[in-house]
Write an enzyme that holds these catalytic residues in place. Structure first.
Site, mmCIF file in Angstrom:
data_model
loop_
_atom_site.group_PDB
_atom_site.id
_atom_site.type_symbol
_atom_site.label_atom_id
_atom_site.label_comp_id
_atom_site.label_asym_id
_atom_site.label_seq_id
_atom_site.Cartn_x
_atom_site.Cartn_y
_atom_site.Cartn_z
ATOM 1 N N ARG A 153 0.916 -1.273 -0.083
ATOM 2 C CA ARG A 153 -0.210 0.045 -0.090
ATOM 3 C C ARG A 153 0.778 1.340 -0.045
ATOM 4 O O ARG A 153 0.537 2.368 -0.814
ATOM 5 C CB ARG A 153 -0.974 -0.075 1.039
ATOM 6 C CG ARG A 153 -1.916 -1.039 1.214
ATOM 7 C CD ARG A 153 -2.639 -1.270 2.514
ATOM 8 N NE ARG A 153 -3.808 0.000 2.385
ATOM 9 C CZ ARG A 153 -3.947 0.426 3.460
ATOM 10 N NH1 ARG A 153 -3.284 0.358 4.794
ATOM 11 N NH2 ARG A 153 -5.038 1.313 3.278
ATOM 12 N N ILE A 154 1.687 1.303 0.908
ATOM 13 C CA ILE A 154 2.571 2.561 0.956
ATOM 14 C C ILE A 154 3.841 2.752 -0.187
ATOM 15 O O ILE A 154 3.639 3.793 -0.726
ATOM 16 C CB ILE A 154 3.516 2.551 2.098
ATOM 17 C CG1 ILE A 154 2.460 2.450 3.299
ATOM 18 C CG2 ILE A 154 4.507 3.743 2.265
ATOM 19 C CD1 ILE A 154 3.038 2.487 4.982
ATOM 20 N N ASP A 173 9.497 -6.498 -5.251
ATOM 21 C CA ASP A 173 8.846 -7.026 -4.578
ATOM 22 C C ASP A 173 8.455 -8.630 -4.895
ATOM 23 O O ASP A 173 8.143 -9.092 -5.984
ATOM 24 C CB ASP A 173 7.323 -6.426 -4.473
ATOM 25 C CG ASP A 173 6.535 -6.608 -3.393
ATOM 26 O OD1 ASP A 173 6.157 -7.932 -3.129
ATOM 27 O OD2 ASP A 173 5.939 -5.809 -2.889
ATOM 28 N N PRO A 204 7.280 -5.021 5.127
ATOM 29 C CA PRO A 204 7.384 -5.333 6.661
ATOM 30 C C PRO A 204 8.507 -5.956 7.357
ATOM 31 O O PRO A 204 9.404 -6.555 6.436
ATOM 32 C CB PRO A 204 6.159 -6.117 6.902
ATOM 33 C CG PRO A 204 6.223 -7.103 5.787
ATOM 34 C CD PRO A 204 6.579 -5.763 4.475
ATOM 35 N N ASN A 213 13.813 -10.782 6.873
ATOM 36 C CA ASN A 213 14.746 -9.690 5.968
ATOM 37 C C ASN A 213 15.360 -8.630 7.031
ATOM 38 O O ASN A 213 15.575 -7.696 6.568
ATOM 39 C CB ASN A 213 13.790 -8.807 5.081
ATOM 40 C CG ASN A 213 12.527 -8.310 5.832
ATOM 41 O OD1 ASN A 213 12.418 -8.505 7.074
ATOM 42 N ND2 ASN A 213 11.472 -7.840 5.127
ATOM 43 N N ALA A 235 10.232 2.530 6.760
ATOM 44 C CA ALA A 235 9.498 1.391 7.293
ATOM 45 C C ALA A 235 9.933 0.810 8.715
ATOM 46 O O ALA A 235 9.241 1.081 9.675
ATOM 47 C CB ALA A 235 9.912 0.322 6.299
ATOM 48 N N ARG A 236 10.901 -0.138 8.731
ATOM 49 C CA ARG A 236 11.371 -0.301 10.025
ATOM 50 C C ARG A 236 12.826 -0.507 10.063
ATOM 51 O O ARG A 236 13.657 -0.710 9.330
ATOM 52 C CB ARG A 236 10.906 -1.856 10.389
ATOM 53 C CG ARG A 236 9.553 -2.046 10.802
ATOM 54 C CD ARG A 236 9.264 -1.127 12.031
ATOM 55 N NE ARG A 236 7.750 -1.310 12.503
ATOM 56 C CZ ARG A 236 6.919 -0.661 12.131
ATOM 57 N NH1 ARG A 236 7.214 0.255 11.637
ATOM 58 N NH2 ARG A 236 5.593 -0.844 12.675
ATOM 59 N N ASP A 260 13.468 7.631 8.977
ATOM 60 C CA ASP A 260 12.447 7.808 9.980
ATOM 61 C C ASP A 260 12.309 6.696 10.991
ATOM 62 O O ASP A 260 11.721 6.981 12.200
ATOM 63 C CB ASP A 260 11.109 7.940 9.358
ATOM 64 C CG ASP A 260 9.747 8.249 10.179
ATOM 65 O OD1 ASP A 260 10.030 9.217 10.968
ATOM 66 O OD2 ASP A 260 8.863 7.418 10.204
ATOM 67 N N GLU A 265 16.373 2.042 18.097
ATOM 68 C CA GLU A 265 15.172 3.385 18.293
ATOM 69 C C GLU A 265 14.306 3.429 19.424
ATOM 70 O O GLU A 265 14.034 4.004 19.891
ATOM 71 C CB GLU A 265 14.549 3.772 17.040
ATOM 72 C CG GLU A 265 13.379 2.874 16.718
ATOM 73 C CD GLU A 265 12.413 3.149 15.554
ATOM 74 O OE1 GLU A 265 12.741 4.271 14.654
ATOM 75 O OE2 GLU A 265 11.355 2.832 15.284
ATOM 76 N N HIS A 297 10.547 8.394 13.957
ATOM 77 C CA HIS A 297 9.334 7.484 13.884
ATOM 78 C C HIS A 297 8.028 8.339 13.783
ATOM 79 O O HIS A 297 7.142 7.770 14.460
ATOM 80 C CB HIS A 297 9.221 6.126 14.607
ATOM 81 C CG HIS A 297 8.536 5.112 13.953
ATOM 82 N ND1 HIS A 297 9.229 3.696 14.160
ATOM 83 C CD2 HIS A 297 7.532 4.815 13.392
ATOM 84 C CE1 HIS A 297 8.484 2.860 13.615
ATOM 85 N NE2 HIS A 297 7.277 3.527 13.064
#
Ligand code: NAD
Length: 331
Positions: A153-154, A173, A204, A213, A235-236, A260, A265, A297
């Site tokens: 989606r993002i 992807d 994710p 990942n 993302a993460r 971000d 973190e 974040h």
């Protein structure tokens, strides 16, 4: 019906009050994270609503289930703080958020521009009345190839926004999307690394199993990228190896970073730590570089997204408790 909400920020209280009134559910608000030590606070609730500070591991899920709390809704899209296998085994339903991807996508594109136009050192200079240009020359998006890793989606919304800039867009992807394929060229990961001037992550974090990942961006993958590559991570944090980022900024292999979210973190984000002695050397060191832009974040943090996060957690817990079903139910 009662719901116990944890990790509740001040700015979420009004949205929780509105959601409670609309659904007829009683919502108890707790500012602290849900832990095994304070799980008693959830007794009598049909479900708990949490953010990422609450680590829902097997032990905590078992305590919740033992108290009859059978639904856990996270007000986040990412679910890496929840042991989904344990939840499935224990029969605790897990729901996540599904707010519109636009806020995170717009923030991602803002980061691209901030880094490409050297905004951080320009801001520093302006504050001390240094209005010189030297060293601040930027690059134009239309001349660049942007690699998008993860076209959910993002990622797809980022691609849609990017089409207005006229850049070449590559995508990677495991499950290509036909809509994205109309404007982006799907390539294998090595081609994306080799050909992209700028790479942005939108998948994710998966820590275990064959799709794992963590540290997908590491010394080896960075070595396969273009010199001066710009990396964006909304993302993460754990998708990128923090030490590898530092080494490659020092070596000038990486030309800029927009982060971000960053590995380690967790103890810092969304908290005021101004008067604390911080020991996180990695983040402290990385954040001082002029070509590294870091935020706490907050790509998700818009009025519309917060309202949706709160609404869906309340509506979702109520729906699952009553019918067993809700569209964001994961297990
Ligand atoms: P999504 O589920 O719609 O899309 C994720 C995509 O990633 C899927 O298409 C999936 O096939 C792909 N993918 C999975 N593993 C991959 C890999 N190894 N390489 C490339 N692609 C891979 O999710 P989304 O709504 O687009 O969100 C993406 C992530 O963004 C979330 O999981 C969350 O961690 C993060 N996020 C961050 C913030 C923030 O505030 N910084 C806010 C929201 C979401």
């Amino acid at each position: 019906m009662k719901i116990a909400a944890f990790d509740v920020r001040e700015d979420e209280r009004a949205d929780f009050a509105n959601a409670a009134e609309r659904t007829g559910v009683e919502v108890e608000l707790h500012a602290e994270a849900l832990t095994a030590a304070n799980a008693e606070l959830a007794r009598g609730a049909a479900g708990v609503s949490v953010l990422g500070h609450s680590q829902l591991g097997a032990e905590l899920l078992e305590i919740l289930k033992g108290m009859g709390v059978a639904v856990a809704a996270t007000r986040t899209i990412g679910v890496n703080h929840i042991d989904l296998d344990a939840a499935k085994r224990l029969g605790v339903a897990v729901l996540n958020a599904d707010y519109a991807p636009n806020g995170v996508a717009e923030y991602t594109v803002m980061f691209m521009l901030l880094v490409l136009r050297n905004y951080k050192p320009a801001l520093w200079r302006g504050q001390v009345y240094d209005f010189s240009l030297e060293g601040l020359q930027g690059r134009e998006m239309r001349n660049l190839t942007v690699g998008v890793m993860g076209t959910g989606r993002i990622g797809r919304t980022v691609i849609r926004i990017l089409t207005g800039f006229g850049c070449k867009i590559l995508a990677y992807d495991p499950y290509p999307n036909p809509e994205a394929a109309k404007v982006a060229e799907y390539v294998d990961i090595d081609t994306l690394y080799a050909k992209s001037d700028l790479i942005t992550l939108h998948m994710p974090l998966i820590e275990h199993g064959h799709n794992a990942n963590k540290h997908i961006i590491n010394r080896d993958s960075i070595a396969r990228m273009k010199d001066g590559v710009v990396l964006i991570n909304c993302a993460r944090g754990e998708l990128m190896d923090l030490e590898a980022l530092i080494d490659n900024i020092e070596a000038k292999k990486i030309g800029g970073l927009g982060l971000d979210t960053v590995e380690t973190e967790e103890e810092l984000i969304h908290r005021d730590r101004r008067t604390d002695i911080l020991t996180n050397r990695g983040i402290a060191y990385l954040r001082q570089f002029p070509n590294v832009v870091m935020t706490q974040h907050m790509a998700f943090y818009t009025d519309a997204a917060v309202r949706s996060m709160v609404d869906h957690s309340v509506e979702g817990i109520k729906a699952v408790a009553e019918t067993g079903e809700y569209r964001t139910r994961l297990v």
